[in-house]
Design an enzyme around this catalytic site. Sequence first.
Site, PDB file in Angstrom:
ATOM      1  N   GLY A  55       4.979   3.694  -5.686  1.00 13.58           N
ATOM      2  CA  GLY A  55       4.560   4.543  -6.618  1.00 13.58           C
ATOM      3  C   GLY A  55       5.469   5.947  -6.147  1.00 13.58           C
ATOM      4  N   ASN A  83       2.120  -3.743 -14.015  1.00 15.39           N
ATOM      5  CA  ASN A  83       0.541  -3.000 -13.639  1.00 15.39           C
ATOM      6  C   ASN A  83       0.676  -1.844 -14.100  1.00 15.39           C
ATOM      7  OD1 ASN A  83      -1.519  -2.104 -12.629  1.00 15.39           O
ATOM      8  ND2 ASN A  83      -0.640  -2.251 -10.394  1.00 15.39           N
ATOM      9  N   TRP A  84      -0.569  -1.257 -15.074  1.00 15.66           N
ATOM     10  CA  TRP A  84      -0.555  -0.225 -16.093  1.00 15.66           C
ATOM     11  C   TRP A  84      -0.804   0.487 -14.834  1.00 15.66           C
ATOM     12  CZ3 TRP A  84      -1.055  -2.579 -21.874  1.00 15.66           C
ATOM     13  CH2 TRP A  84      -0.261  -2.924 -22.563  1.00 15.66           C
ATOM     14  N   LYS A  85      -2.198   0.164 -14.438  1.00 18.59           N
ATOM     15  CA  LYS A  85      -3.100   1.392 -13.538  1.00 18.59           C
ATOM     16  C   LYS A  85      -3.932   1.743 -14.339  1.00 18.59           C
ATOM     17  CE  LYS A  85       0.231   1.108  -9.590  1.00 18.59           C
ATOM     18  NZ  LYS A  85       1.607   1.637  -8.937  1.00 18.59           N
ATOM     19  N   SER A 113       8.680   0.191  -5.951  1.00 20.58           N
ATOM     20  CA  SER A 113       9.063   0.954  -7.140  1.00 20.58           C
ATOM     21  C   SER A 113      10.667  -0.154  -7.635  1.00 20.58           C
ATOM     22  CB  SER A 113       9.980   1.965  -5.891  1.00 20.58           C
ATOM     23  OG  SER A 113       9.202   2.905  -5.981  1.00 20.58           O
ATOM     24  N   GLU A 121       4.027  -5.898  -1.750  1.00 18.81           N
ATOM     25  CA  GLU A 121       3.873  -5.585  -2.344  1.00 18.81           C
ATOM     26  C   GLU A 121       3.611  -4.600  -0.660  1.00 18.81           C
ATOM     27  OE1 GLU A 121       3.380  -4.639  -6.530  1.00 18.81           O
ATOM     28  OE2 GLU A 121       1.125  -3.765  -5.564  1.00 18.81           O
ATOM     29  N   HIS A 126      -4.788  -5.115  -5.086  1.00 20.02           N
ATOM     30  CA  HIS A 126      -3.749  -3.910  -5.041  1.00 20.02           C
ATOM     31  C   HIS A 126      -4.193  -2.922  -3.799  1.00 20.02           C
ATOM     32  CE1 HIS A 126      -1.591  -0.747  -6.096  1.00 20.02           C
ATOM     33  NE2 HIS A 126      -1.112  -1.838  -6.866  1.00 20.02           N
ATOM     34  N   GLY A 165       5.441  -1.173 -11.399  1.00 22.47           N
ATOM     35  CA  GLY A 165       4.327  -0.061 -11.787  1.00 22.47           C
ATOM     36  C   GLY A 165       4.318   0.989 -12.945  1.00 22.47           C
ATOM     37  N   GLY A 166       5.058   1.784 -12.499  1.00 28.77           N
ATOM     38  CA  GLY A 166       5.681   3.279 -12.764  1.00 28.77           C
ATOM     39  C   GLY A 166       7.132   2.649 -14.268  1.00 28.77           C
ATOM     40  N   GLU A 172      -3.751   0.032  -3.382  1.00 26.21           N
ATOM     41  CA  GLU A 172      -4.742   0.937  -4.354  1.00 26.21           C
ATOM     42  C   GLU A 172      -6.310   0.448  -4.541  1.00 26.21           C
ATOM     43  OE1 GLU A 172      -2.337   1.504  -7.942  1.00 26.21           O
ATOM     44  OE2 GLU A 172      -0.644   2.320  -6.340  1.00 26.21           O
TER      45      GLU A 172
HETATM   46  P1  PGA Z   1       5.273   0.556  -8.438  1.00 27.83           P
HETATM   47  O1  PGA Z   1       3.640   0.359  -8.770  1.00 27.83           O
HETATM   48  O2  PGA Z   1       6.185   0.350  -9.411  1.00 27.83           O
HETATM   49  O3  PGA Z   1       4.772   2.077  -9.280  1.00 27.83           O
HETATM   50  O4  PGA Z   1       6.567   1.164  -7.897  1.00 27.83           O
HETATM   51  C1  PGA Z   1       4.066  -0.946  -7.987  1.00 27.83           C
HETATM   52  C2  PGA Z   1       2.143  -1.803  -8.341  1.00 27.83           C
HETATM   53  O5  PGA Z   1       1.681  -1.006  -7.927  1.00 27.83           O
HETATM   54  O6  PGA Z   1       1.792  -2.874  -8.270  1.00 27.83           O
END
Ligand code: PGA
Length: 251
Positions: free
Chosen positions: A173, A9-11, A213, A167, A95, A234-235, A97
Amino acid sequence: MRRYVIAGNWKMNFTPSQATAFINEIKPMVEGKDNCDIVFCAPYVTIAAAMEAAKGSNIKIGAENVHFEAKGAYTGEVSAEMLKEIGVEYVIIGHSERRQYFGETDETVNKRTKAALAAGMKVLLCLGEVKEQRLAGITKEIVSMQTKLDLAGISAEDMKNVIIAYEPVWAIGTGLTATPEQADETCGQIREALAEIYGAEVAEATIIQYGGSMNEKNAAELLAKTNVDGGLIGGASLVAEKFTAIVDAAQ
Ligand code: PGA
């Protein structure tokens, strides 16, 4: 036998040219690693470039959201038909966010999921508890309720195209990861909720990812758990070596 899905997930990261460079870098690194599906979900404007770079490889490109209406006066939104026409196969919906910062609710998540499924896309449906809910010991109730609300009115047949991403919001994050046991337990509770709605067969067939994470160090342990069928990352999806190590953990 459920197949692993390792999705990035590049966000709000990677311009089109940055995505092209990234896909060109990672393509040879994941070549032939076919024990999992590999997906990167990209910002809308970056999708076409990422797809072009991924052509002929085992990498698929998805979107990070989709609107529920077919068209009309919804400034800033993108429809399922638009995504479909450029060949998007996967879309993240719900998601945390989006839920936290953009007012997404279980109701809108449900509507978006229906629109994406009707267009023939695969949905990465995100849900999970916040820290206070985990501390209060109500995680199971929360994820069961989200599962039921987010999937309301969606048929067993359509569940073939739904992947659930568990999640825990406190792990996204933050560098805090659910322990493999916590991830396995909660993914199992989501599977129980699926069994209540659709029966055991659909529940056993549904892919449930863990996200929050996940990285090159903890992926193997998490993916080894019975109820964890992949990751939403994500990251670590922005760094080719790290993401490749997670793909390796799924081989
Ligand atoms: P993260 O993000 O791996 O940076 O914690 C995961 C996500 O939000 O899908």
